[in-house]
Design a protein around this motif. Structure first.
Motif, mmCIF file in Angstrom:
data_model
loop_
_atom_site.group_PDB
_atom_site.id
_atom_site.type_symbol
_atom_site.label_atom_id
_atom_site.label_comp_id
_atom_site.label_asym_id
_atom_site.label_seq_id
_atom_site.Cartn_x
_atom_site.Cartn_y
_atom_site.Cartn_z
ATOM 1 N N PHE A 14 -15.718 75.180 51.103
ATOM 2 C CA PHE A 14 -15.877 73.777 51.508
ATOM 3 C C PHE A 14 -14.468 73.240 51.670
ATOM 4 C CE2 PHE A 14 -19.662 74.495 48.812
ATOM 5 C CZ PHE A 14 -20.651 74.161 49.714
ATOM 6 N N ARG A 48 -27.939 77.909 46.515
ATOM 7 C CA ARG A 48 -28.140 77.378 47.867
ATOM 8 C C ARG A 48 -27.918 78.444 48.933
ATOM 9 N NH1 ARG A 48 -25.044 71.600 47.074
ATOM 10 N NH2 ARG A 48 -26.796 70.502 46.102
ATOM 11 N N LEU A 53 -29.946 77.530 52.326
ATOM 12 C CA LEU A 53 -29.775 76.100 52.559
ATOM 13 C C LEU A 53 -28.436 75.865 53.224
ATOM 14 C CD1 LEU A 53 -32.239 75.567 50.922
ATOM 15 C CD2 LEU A 53 -31.032 73.771 49.708
ATOM 16 N N ILE A 54 -27.477 76.684 52.848
ATOM 17 C CA ILE A 54 -26.185 76.657 53.512
ATOM 18 C C ILE A 54 -25.871 78.092 53.921
ATOM 19 C CG2 ILE A 54 -25.246 74.616 52.370
ATOM 20 C CD1 ILE A 54 -23.914 76.378 50.355
ATOM 21 N N GLU B 261 -27.951 72.683 56.717
ATOM 22 C CA GLU B 261 -26.542 72.820 56.375
ATOM 23 C C GLU B 261 -25.857 71.450 56.261
ATOM 24 O OE1 GLU B 261 -24.487 75.795 56.201
ATOM 25 O OE2 GLU B 261 -22.771 74.492 55.857
ATOM 26 N N VAL B 264 -27.389 69.240 53.392
ATOM 27 C CA VAL B 264 -26.983 69.628 52.039
ATOM 28 C C VAL B 264 -25.540 69.242 51.778
ATOM 29 C CG1 VAL B 264 -26.567 71.557 50.477
ATOM 30 C CG2 VAL B 264 -28.578 71.558 51.918
ATOM 31 N N THR B 265 -24.669 69.540 52.736
ATOM 32 C CA THR B 265 -23.259 69.309 52.451
ATOM 33 C C THR B 265 -22.899 67.830 52.452
ATOM 34 O OG1 THR B 265 -22.809 69.799 54.759
ATOM 35 C CG2 THR B 265 -22.428 71.558 53.200
ATOM 36 N N MET B 267 -24.945 65.590 51.126
ATOM 37 C CA MET B 267 -25.898 64.970 50.213
ATOM 38 C C MET B 267 -25.268 64.046 49.188
ATOM 39 S SD MET B 267 -29.278 66.894 49.434
ATOM 40 C CE MET B 267 -28.668 68.229 48.474
#
Ligand SMILES: Nc1ncnc2c1ncn2[C@@H]1O[C@H](COP(=O)(O)OP(=O)(O)OP(=O)(O)O)[C@@H](O)[C@H]1O
Ligand SMILES: [Mg+2]
Lengths: 312, 267
Positions: A14, A48, A53-54, B261, B264-265, B267
């Motif tokens: 990230f 996740r 989800l990612i 994607e 979620v990121t 959120m």
């Protein structure tokens, strides 16, 4: 037994943070696998990723042979997830919450009602089934969230800190339930937890994360053996040992006697398998063995040793 | 596309909207004001006053309607002009607001109340979730507008009967508005809110931001009154087609925004 989960160089960043860093590991079918590590180590990110989800930044993962990269939707139909926070529709009743998720997970309409009732009863929520989820106590919300994860009876469960915030007896009940799911029903469980006593009791194997990397993976015993070359065994005798016992034990490779205090002796062995060997050597030398206590390393000791190693 | 899942999500969203006081209260108030109070006040004012000075009204009537209006009395003219024509664009506010409110609830509510992650963990595909939430927002908004239209039709005809002496409503313009522009507007409220939802984190923010769309409709009303744009059935069909084209564009963007994607990121 097949493989439930397998990852290969799984990585997710990230921005500048690498939340999951080149992790390769697998979980056997029917196993309870513990994912341990300090806050921010990457446990939730791993859950996740394994549920698509990612997407991974690089590397790959499969769940029962299906790739999280290409078959995310079918991966999700085989898993049940207890999310870190309960994620309940608080303005809807407990029953309504479960029927909703039951439909999304494809529970047949004809079975839905009985399945929901059974699950609510199983988790001790039957008498509150028609109350709004928002009126539940923290522990009840946690149990309802667990009911949601179990409702469709998935072969693979992800439990992200299932006992956090539960009182000791409720936590014990959840632990019992996890053990039951694995031993009696053959379900595979990935358990993220900060509770090392719980992890030691439940997990067949654990993986320890630090800064997104898996710094150790294996059973508690395997990890202890890797960290410490020997383990201590405390032996009580009926009468003080013969004077030459130290020499006798020292002659056996991998064994040594450390201390003698009256009738109590401490022996070091390299592996657990050598404990019976040590005992029979003592008996052969005329020692009258009363009690043998191998001082096995706890997961807690292992965890802190690993974290210390990681820092240095 | 699994329709059982789509239906389950849409029903759940509507269950939640029903528990939202702002959604229920604002849509009820709007319904009562537009479908009942407005036509009653308007007709009763005419009954009591016995007509306005016809000069004022005649100057307001667009050339296209002069012929039709010419045959009416000075008491009938304002009733037909206001209730039959000028209010038509205002009626579009109803589906617009309801669609935006439900979409705000469906798209932002999950984020605000931290229920999104569990939903994203289910096997529902991105497309199914998106479709369910769009359907849950646009379909009730259209039905609501139609329901109001039925009530309005009854109220207008009954309340204006002493003046008109016949059943005259709806005028032809209302049919393309109700069956073409209303669905387009409901979709627009939904799609705009979906886009807004990726930038905001509370229902109120989304609701207020999409309230800005009402200005567009009020603009139509002003244009209508000032005679720049007089809605004829043909113009209504053209306007509706443009709106649908804009909807398609917005929804295309909305689908881009609505991926697991991203959800979620952010959120
Ligand atoms: N959406 C995101 N955007 C930016 N950074 C993120 C995001 N999600 C996770 N991270 C970062 O990734 C790292 C791992 O986070 P993660 O939530 O997986 O940790 P965790 O092991 O579950 O921690 P905890 O025990 O506190 O639950 C953290 O540094 C976190 O800040
Ligand atoms: Mg976490």
């Amino acid at each position: 037994m097949g493989v439930a989960v397998a990852t290969e160089g799984l990585t997710r960043t990230f921005g500048a943070v690498t939340a999951v860093d080149h992790i390769t590991f697998h979980i056997e079918e029917g196993e309870v696998f513990g994912l341990l590590g300090p806050n921010g180590a990457g446990k939730t990110t791993m859950v996740r990723l394994l549920n698509a989800l990612i997407l991974p930044t690089s590397g790959s993962a499969t769940v029962f042979g299906k790739s999280v990269l290409q078959q995310g939707d079918s991966v999700r139909s085989m898993t049940g997830v207890l999310t870190e926070s309960p994620n309940l529709y608080e303005r809807l009743s407990a029953r309504r919450n479960l029927t909703f998720f039951g439909r999304l997970y494809g529970v047949p309409e004809a079975d839905l009602k009985s399945r929901v009732d059974r699950t609510l009863t199983w988790l001790g929520l039957a008498d509150r089934a028609d109350d709004l989820a928002g009126t539940f106590s923290k522990g009840m919300k946690q149990r309802l969230a667990l009911a949601r994860a179990l409702l469709h009876d998935p072969p693979l469960l992800f439990l992200d800190e299932p006992t956090s915030g539960l009182d000791p007896s409720a936590a014990r009940e959840v632990d019992t339930l996890i053990a039951e799911l694995s031993r009696e029903r053959g379900r595979t469980v990935l358990l993220c937890t900060h509770n090392l006593v719980e992890a030691q009791r439940l997990c067949d194997r654990v993986g320890v994360l630090a800064n997104g990397r898996m710094i150790a993976c294996g059973s508690v015993q395997e990890l202890a053996q890797r960290l410490w070359s020997s383990m201590a065994v405390e032996i009580d005798l009926l009468v003080p040992p013969p004077p030459d016992l130290g020499e006798i034990l020292g002659a056996i490779p991998g064994l040594s006697m450390v201390t003698v205090e009256g009738t109590r002796i401490e022996v070091r062995v390299n592996t657990r398998e050598q404990v019976p060997e040590a005992v029979s050597a003592i008996v052969g030398a005329g020692g009258q063995v009363l009690r043998v206590v191998p001082r096995e390393h706890t997961l807690e000791e292992i965890y802190f040793a690993l974290q210390k190693e990681e820092r240095s | 596309m699994n329709w059982r899942r789509i239906r389950a999500i849409a029903e759940k969203d509507l269950d939640e909207v029903r528990k939202n006081r702002i959604a229920v209260v604002s849509s009820t108030i709007l319904a009562v004001v537009f479908s009942i109070i407005l036509p009653v006040i308007m007709t009763q004012a005419m009954v009591l006053e016995g007509g306005t000075s016809s000069d004022n009204i005649t100057s307001l009537i667009p050339p296209a309607l002069q012929e039709e209006m010419g045959s009416l009395t000075s008491q009938q003219q304002p009733v037909v002009l206001f209730l039959g024509y000028l209010l038509a664009p205002l009626f579009l506010i109803l589906p617009l607001i309801l669609a935006s409110v439900i979409a705000a609830e469906a798209f932002v509510g999950e984020k605000e109340r931290k229920t999104l992650e569990a939903l994203l963990h289910t096997p529902a595909t991105d497309a199914e979730m998106f479709t369910a939430k769009v359907v849950a927002s646009a379909v009730p908004a259209v039905l609501y507008a139609w329901g109001n239209f039925v009530v309005y039709t009854v109220v207008v005809n009954v309340a204006s009967y002493p003046i008109m002496q016949r059943i005259w409503f709806p005028t032809p313009i209302w049919l393309p508005i109700m069956f073409w522009i209303v669905p387009a507007i409901a979709l627009m409220g939904t799609a705009a809110t979906v886009l807004i939802s990726s930038k905001v984190s509370t229902f109120m923010e989304a609701y207020q931001a999409s309230g800005g769309l009402v200005v567009v409709v009020l603009g139509l009303l002003v244009a209508q009154i000032s005679g720049i744009l007089f809605l004829s059935p043909l113009i209504a069909i053209v306007v509706g087609s443009f709106l649908f084209a804009a909807d398609a564009f917005l929804i295309w963007f909305g689908i881009e925004v609505f991926s697991r994607e991203r959800l979620v990121t952010r959120m």
